[in-house]
Design an enzyme around this catalytic site. Structure first.
Site, PDB file in Angstrom:
ATOM      1  N   HIS A 101     -23.273 -35.396 -27.975  1.00 11.23           N
ATOM      2  CA  HIS A 101     -23.354 -35.289 -29.757  1.00 11.23           C
ATOM      3  C   HIS A 101     -24.255 -34.301 -30.066  1.00 11.23           C
ATOM      4  CE1 HIS A 101     -26.832 -35.877 -33.340  1.00 11.23           C
ATOM      5  NE2 HIS A 101     -25.514 -35.558 -33.645  1.00 11.23           N
ATOM      6  N   LYS A 120       0.767  -1.047  -0.117  1.00 10.07           N
ATOM      7  CA  LYS A 120       0.140  -0.006  -0.274  1.00 10.07           C
ATOM      8  C   LYS A 120       1.159   1.625   0.060  1.00 10.07           C
ATOM      9  CE  LYS A 120      -4.083  -0.286   2.134  1.00 10.07           C
ATOM     10  NZ  LYS A 120      -4.604  -1.140   2.934  1.00 10.07           N
ATOM     11  N   ARG A 123     -12.552 -36.279 -43.385  1.00 11.00           N
ATOM     12  CA  ARG A 123     -12.721 -37.108 -42.523  1.00 11.00           C
ATOM     13  C   ARG A 123     -13.358 -38.486 -42.534  1.00 11.00           C
ATOM     14  NH1 ARG A 123     -14.070 -37.229 -36.345  1.00 11.00           N
ATOM     15  NH2 ARG A 123     -16.080 -37.340 -37.164  1.00 11.00           N
ATOM     16  N   ARG A 131     -16.007 -33.860 -41.054  1.00 10.43           N
ATOM     17  CA  ARG A 131     -17.608 -35.093 -40.579  1.00 10.43           C
ATOM     18  C   ARG A 131     -17.739 -35.506 -41.359  1.00 10.43           C
ATOM     19  NH1 ARG A 131     -17.334 -31.696 -35.039  1.00 10.43           N
ATOM     20  NH2 ARG A 131     -16.068 -33.688 -34.023  1.00 10.43           N
ATOM     21  N   ARG A 173      -3.148   3.104   9.052  1.00  3.52           N
ATOM     22  CA  ARG A 173      -3.307   2.051   8.386  1.00  3.52           C
ATOM     23  C   ARG A 173      -1.559   0.643   8.242  1.00  3.52           C
ATOM     24  NH1 ARG A 173      -8.200   2.448   4.820  1.00  3.52           N
ATOM     25  NH2 ARG A 173      -8.381   4.282   4.771  1.00  3.52           N
ATOM     26  N   TYR A 217      -1.323 -26.484 -36.180  1.00  6.02           N
ATOM     27  CA  TYR A 217      -3.272 -25.080 -36.599  1.00  6.02           C
ATOM     28  C   TYR A 217      -3.983 -26.034 -35.700  1.00  6.02           C
ATOM     29  CZ  TYR A 217      -4.855 -29.252 -38.816  1.00  6.02           C
ATOM     30  OH  TYR A 217      -5.114 -30.597 -39.516  1.00  6.02           O
ATOM     31  N   GLU A 223      -6.053 -40.862 -32.283  1.00  6.65           N
ATOM     32  CA  GLU A 223      -6.875 -40.433 -31.086  1.00  6.65           C
ATOM     33  C   GLU A 223      -7.459 -41.729 -30.179  1.00  6.65           C
ATOM     34  OE1 GLU A 223     -11.169 -39.491 -33.027  1.00  6.65           O
ATOM     35  OE2 GLU A 223     -10.170 -40.846 -34.614  1.00  6.65           O
ATOM     36  N   MET A 273      -5.045  -7.097   9.488  1.00  6.58           N
ATOM     37  CA  MET A 273      -4.632  -6.515  11.093  1.00  6.58           C
ATOM     38  C   MET A 273      -4.896  -5.301  10.821  1.00  6.58           C
ATOM     39  SD  MET A 273      -0.479  -6.879   9.392  1.00  6.58           S
ATOM     40  CE  MET A 273      -0.437  -6.838   7.510  1.00  6.58           C
ATOM     41  N   GLY A 316      -7.841  -7.737   5.425  1.00  9.35           N
ATOM     42  CA  GLY A 316      -8.055  -7.478   6.597  1.00  9.35           C
ATOM     43  C   GLY A 316      -7.675  -8.408   7.597  1.00  9.35           C
ATOM     44  N   SER A 374      -3.413 -35.504 -37.374  1.00  5.67           N
ATOM     45  CA  SER A 374      -5.221 -34.619 -36.811  1.00  5.67           C
ATOM     46  C   SER A 374      -5.259 -35.033 -35.321  1.00  5.67           C
ATOM     47  CB  SER A 374      -6.493 -34.135 -37.587  1.00  5.67           C
ATOM     48  OG  SER A 374      -6.948 -33.300 -36.872  1.00  5.67           O
ATOM     49  N   GLY A 379      -7.174 -36.147 -32.475  1.00  3.95           N
ATOM     50  CA  GLY A 379      -8.612 -35.944 -31.844  1.00  3.95           C
ATOM     51  C   GLY A 379      -8.782 -36.405 -30.284  1.00  3.95           C
ATOM     52  N   CYS A 439      -8.153 -31.743 -34.126  1.00  2.00           N
ATOM     53  CA  CYS A 439      -9.796 -31.174 -34.873  1.00  2.00           C
ATOM     54  C   CYS A 439     -10.437 -31.766 -32.863  1.00  2.00           C
ATOM     55  CB  CYS A 439     -10.179 -31.454 -35.646  1.00  2.00           C
ATOM     56  SG  CYS A 439      -9.816 -33.408 -35.498  1.00  2.00           S
ATOM     57  N   ASN A 492     -10.928 -35.664 -28.572  1.00  3.63           N
ATOM     58  CA  ASN A 492     -12.108 -35.880 -27.794  1.00  3.63           C
ATOM     59  C   ASN A 492     -12.034 -37.363 -27.456  1.00  3.63           C
ATOM     60  OD1 ASN A 492     -13.473 -33.652 -28.336  1.00  3.63           O
ATOM     61  ND2 ASN A 492     -13.902 -33.933 -30.463  1.00  3.63           N
ATOM     62  N   ARG A 541      -8.162   1.912  -9.997  1.00  2.00           N
ATOM     63  CA  ARG A 541      -7.724   0.528 -10.309  1.00  2.00           C
ATOM     64  C   ARG A 541      -8.218   0.364 -12.483  1.00  2.00           C
ATOM     65  NH1 ARG A 541     -12.237  -1.617  -5.984  1.00  2.00           N
ATOM     66  NH2 ARG A 541     -13.631  -0.357  -7.014  1.00  2.00           N
TER      67      ARG A 541
HETATM   68  C1  PEP Z   1     -12.085 -36.350 -32.426  1.00  2.00           C
HETATM   69  O1  PEP Z   1     -12.468 -37.518 -31.811  1.00  2.00           O
HETATM   70  O2  PEP Z   1     -11.124 -35.386 -30.994  1.00  2.00           O
HETATM   71  C2  PEP Z   1     -13.168 -36.088 -32.600  1.00  2.00           C
HETATM   72  C3  PEP Z   1     -12.570 -34.481 -33.355  1.00  2.00           C
HETATM   73  O3  PEP Z   1     -13.679 -36.688 -33.589  1.00  2.00           O
HETATM   74  P1  PEP Z   1     -15.355 -36.785 -33.393  1.00  2.00           P
HETATM   75  O4  PEP Z   1     -15.755 -35.860 -32.110  1.00  2.00           O
HETATM   76  O5  PEP Z   1     -15.745 -36.979 -34.063  1.00  2.00           O
HETATM   77  O6  PEP Z   1     -15.600 -38.317 -32.747  1.00  2.00           O
HETATM   78 MG    MG Z   2     -13.081 -38.736 -32.748  1.00  2.00          MG
END
Ligand code: PEP
Ligand code: MG
Length: 892
Positions: A453, A23, A615, A559, A93, A857, A750, A104, A102, A769, A771, A837, A773, A337
């Protein structure tokens, strides 16, 4: 020479935190840059340590330095401590090196006694205020310094209030406060056996000691232990003159932003009250004036305030939120601030500050949180609306929407055709429901997670979606859902906020998305900085166009199964799946081929030569067939009502087939390249459709270089075989058309085995790539469709996991596989192109990780492309900043 222990605010500096505490250093910095902060001085942390070393006494030397500084303060302010005519009042202070909020002690209004209170009453022409301040001071001082428990004072005040028949403090008059003061003084006498100290200097030294002592009070010690703050640092003490905005019509107080925090417009924004204290503004009893009118009421103060705002913005290089007080015509800044702001304002302020030469473009890029951009691309609930949600699920896709509840995709489609706004509510969605998701304003599911989905499809389309809303209990037969006791029927209107996961009853005011010029400009700057490419996941020409509009450099994932879901195609797709012989399947495939070719042409045309990663078919085949349980119900009914019918035969056949391909673990089952391996003719058809589409594009002068992607590869031999199949199809069409095609064949990584054997897989791949997910699903062993609804949310709440790994890449585990995959792959093939992806490609921390591990990417839904462009730029800038710090340290 005597060691210096006390520093006037204009003798310190912002970087002297160790000595002056946080302070004190800040107050010094604000004073140094010429801000009119109420003047004062800081007793250093070294003085605190000297106090302890001397057995908790303030040495004569330090005492003298404090008195000299007080004198200096008195000269500067023209007020004197204890002078009844013109009393100086100060705050005392604590101020540690590390903030310990708070923990002191603090004493305000120090310098008040029986005489100065009278002076204050006269000066402010407000005896009530003066006596109230004095009784507050007695109470605080007694508690902090004299260690008389605050409880006794509260009790006494309560008694007086009751006796007078008042409910609240504001009803107390000046005379009432005088009575309380009398009582307080008696309390002090009773508990300390001496009178309340009337000598302001004695008050000051006692307070300084009390603040030093509070460094070692119980709560400060515990807090330090928790925060790992060393005990030897000590605290500084700041003594600062108090200023009052209620000293007449030439005084006042207010708060202001240097720019408009909603729009970012470069114009002062705020309000003030004449002859008032800060509390009056907060209490809302009087209506404050807009800041512009200060220009007429106090022109000089206003001018000084504007200059101060400019100075502050330049110094802190950001929009400021300022608290100020005017005391008898003199302006004081109490606090400044960085101001909180909306996304729109964040962008405008950052861009404007560059144009005003206050920030560099790179600094501006770091100022905007990529997540905020989402707000601008989607409708959202008006900020003024007070939220009272019916319930909450996962915020699966941002944006807000209002509509009538429907429980069926066909119904959603039908009503949308009548221009009705609907919200599709389902236990979960399957590819069968796509037309409903398209038609609805938004989708809600009671099951499924962030990569389910519904979530993936809705994000792709930029539609709001809430998933895994377990508290919503849906009765599809009765067409209603229940949340606790509340019943929502088909046709009832609800509003949802996909950014927070909240569901509301009825319609709520919305704000439309705005894409300002500044927004576009900031993203152009981002593109100049980033080295990471940004592509989009898009499955149709509309999404592809959106992606280009938002600045995608290509498509990172198309997809193809989403194309199979078209209502007109489903019967043909089912024919393909149900075929008993190769020849039968060929008939269905030959019907599908021109349709797929048309799809690809549409996408290629929209992308105008930009790279497109296609794909080949990925999901388990049962997703294209009717639901097993529904079929069973139909068959049972038909057996009873029309046992000889053709319909029954058909349904029985279907049920047999569905049972044949039914799997216990479809996610680990017959999907991805495993489909291509067992039904090569399906992949062959898809590959041919791509090649025909390239040929067709050439007639339109569009050069296409597609990247054909094989999903779910776990062993190099799978890719080897599928690659050969694609190449053979290519050769066949090349011979047929007499053309040469330029294309790549790569794979998704993946499953963990693919990442761990990426060196072998790279032999057969032109690109990888990730995947993420499926890679998250298979690395954790968590079902991506069920985990969030079942246990993942509680894992996150109880901090077993820091984040939802399906939304934010788990860098320690899944990320390690990505990194390994990139290294091994590039070890085999240095020029190997790599991307991501999975849904993580649109999440800012995951994007930074992708930059760090050297991906080429990221690919995400079109609506996340702007976010990804900014996050990618930030990743580059942060990386370079870290690098230059490391180089600098190495040189040292
Ligand atoms: C993934 O699995 O990351 C992917 C992009 O494919 P999907 O979600 O279609 O299985
Ligand atoms: Mg997949």
């Amino acid at each position: 020479m005597n060691k210096k222990y006390v520093y006037m605010f204009d003798q310190g500096r912002g970087d002297k935190r160790e000595l002056l505490g946080g302070k004190g250093a800040n107050l010094a910095e604000m004073t140094r840059i010429g801000l009119p902060v109420p003047y004062g001085f800081t007793i250093s942390t070294e003085a605190c340590n000297a106090y302890y070393d001397a057995g908790k006494t303030i040495s004569e030397n330090i005492r003298q330095q404090i008195l000299e500084s007080l004198q200096n303060l008195e000269q500067q302010t023209g007020k004197t401590l204890g002078d009844p005519e013109n009393p100086l009042l100060v705050s005392v202070r604590s101020g540690a090196v590390h903030s310990m909020p708070g923990m002191m002690d603090t004493v305000l209004n120090l310098g008040m006694n029986d005489e100065t209170v009278e002076g204050m009453a006269k000066l402010t022409n407000n005896p009530r205020f003066a006596y109230d301040s004095y009784r507050r001071f007695i109470q605080m001082f007694s508690d902090v310094v004299l260690k008389v428990d605050g409880f006794y004072f509260e009790q006494l005040l309560e008694e007086v209030r009751e006796e007078k028949g008042y409910e609240t403090d504001p009803e107390m008059t000046a005379a009432d406060w005088q009575e309380v003061i009398q009582g307080y003084k008696e309390l002090v006498k009773k508990h300390t056996k001496s009178s309340f100290p009337q000598d302001p200097k004695e008050q000051m030294f006692l307070s300084v000691e009390a603040v030093f002592d509070s460094w070692n009070n119980q709560r400060a010690i515990v807090y330090r232990r928790l925060q790992k703050i060393p005990g030897h640092l000590g605290t500084a003490v700041n003594i600062q003159s108090m200023v009052f905005g209620n000293m007449g019509d030439d005084s006042g107080t207010g708060v202001a932003f240097t720019r408009n925090p909603s729009t970012g417009e470069a114009k002062l924004y705020g309000e003030y009250l004449i002859n008032a204290q800060g509390e009056d503004v907060v209490a809302g009893i009087r209506t404050p004036q807009p800041i512009v009118t200060l220009q007429n009421e106090m022109p000089e103060v206003y001018e000084q305030f504007v200059d101060t705002c400019n100075l502050l913005e330049k110094h802190y290089q950001d929009m400021q939120d300022i608290e100020f007080t005017v005391e008898r015509g003199q302006l004081f800044i109490l606090q400044t601030r960085n101001g909180k702001r909306t996304a729109q304002a964040a962008i405008k302020v950052a861009v404007d500050l560059v144009e005003e030469n206050i920030l560099s473009k790179r600094e501006a890029l770091l100022r905007v949180d990529p997540d905020q951009l989402n707000q601008l691309l989607h409708s959202r609930i008006d900020d003024a609306f007070v939220r009272n949600p019916l319930t909450k699920g996962l915020p699966a896709s941002p944006g807000a929407a209002t509509g009538k509840v429907v429980f069926d995709a066909d119904e959603a489609d039908r009503l949308a055709k009548e221009e009705k706004k609907v919200i599709l509510v389902r236990p979960e969605t399957t590819p069968d429901d796509i037309h409903g998701i398209v038609a609805a304003q938004a989708t809600v599911t009671s099951r499924g997670g962030m990569t389910s989905h519904a979530a993936v499809v809705a994000r792709g389309m930029g539609k709001a979606c809430i998933c895994g809303c377990e508290s919503v209990s849906i009765d599809l037969k009765e067409k209603r859902f229940k949340v606790g006791e509340t019943i929502v029927k088909e046709g009832d209107v609800i509003t949802i906020d996909g950014s927070t996961g909240e569901i509301f009853l009825g319609e709520i005011p919305m704000i439309d998305p705005q894409l300002s010029e500044e927004f576009q400009l900031l993203l152009t700057w981002a593109d100049q900085e980033r080295t990471l490419g940004v592509r989009a996941n898009a499955d149709n020409p509309e999404d592809a166009k959106k992606a280009v509009e938002f600045g995608a450099g290509g498509i990172g994932l198309c997809r193809t199964e989403h194309m199979f879901m078209d209502v007109a195609r489903i019967p043909i797709v089912q024919q393909m799946i149900l075929a008993d012989t190769y020849e039968e399947r060929e008939v269905a495939l030959s019907k599908l081929l021109p349709m797929q070719q048309e799809d690809f042409e549409g996408i290629f045309e929209a992308m105008q030569g930009r790279p497109v990663t296609i794909r080949l078919l990925d999901p388990p085949l049962h997703e294209f067939l009717p639901d097993k349980e529904e079929l069973l119900v139909d068959v049972t009914k038909l057996q009873m009502t029309s046992p000889e019918s053709e319909e029954l035969k058909q349904k029985e056949y279907l049920l047999r087939k569905v049972r044949q391909i039914d799997e216990f673990n479809p996610m680990l089952g017959h999907r991805g390249c495993r489909l291509g391996m067992t039904f090569p003719e399906i992949y062959e058809m898809q590959a041919k459709a791509i090649f025909y589409a390239i040929s067709k594009m050439r007639t339109k002068g569009i050069d296409v270089k597609p990247e054909i992607m094989i999903p779910l590869v776990g062993h190099v031999n799978e890719l080897k075989e599928m690659r050969r199949l694609v190449i053979n199809a290519g050769v066949q069409i090349e011979q047929e058309t007499g053309e040469d095609f330029d294309y790549l064949v790569g794979t998704m990584i993946e499953v963990p085995r693919a990442a761990l054997t990426a060196d072998q897989i790279a032999e057969e791949a032109d690109f990888f790539s990730f995947g993420t997910n499926d890679l998250t699903q298979s690395t954790f062993g968590y079902s991506r469709d069920d985990a969030e609804g079942k246990f993942l949310q509680s894992y996150i709440e109880s901090k077993v996991l820091p984040e939802n790994p399906f939304a934010v890449l788990d860098q320690d585990g899944v990320g390690k596989l990505v990194e390994t995959g990139v290294k091994l792959g590039r070890g085999t093939k240095p020029e190997l192109k790599t991307g991501i992806c999975g849904e993580h490609g649109g999440e800012k921390t995951s994007i930074e990780f992708c930059h760090e591990v050297g991906l080429d990417y990221v690919s995400c839904s079109p609506y996340r492309v702007p976010l990804a462009r900014l996050a990618a730029a930030q990743a580059t800038i942060k990386h370079e900043l870290r690098q230059s710090v490391a180089e600098f340290q190495a040189q040292k």
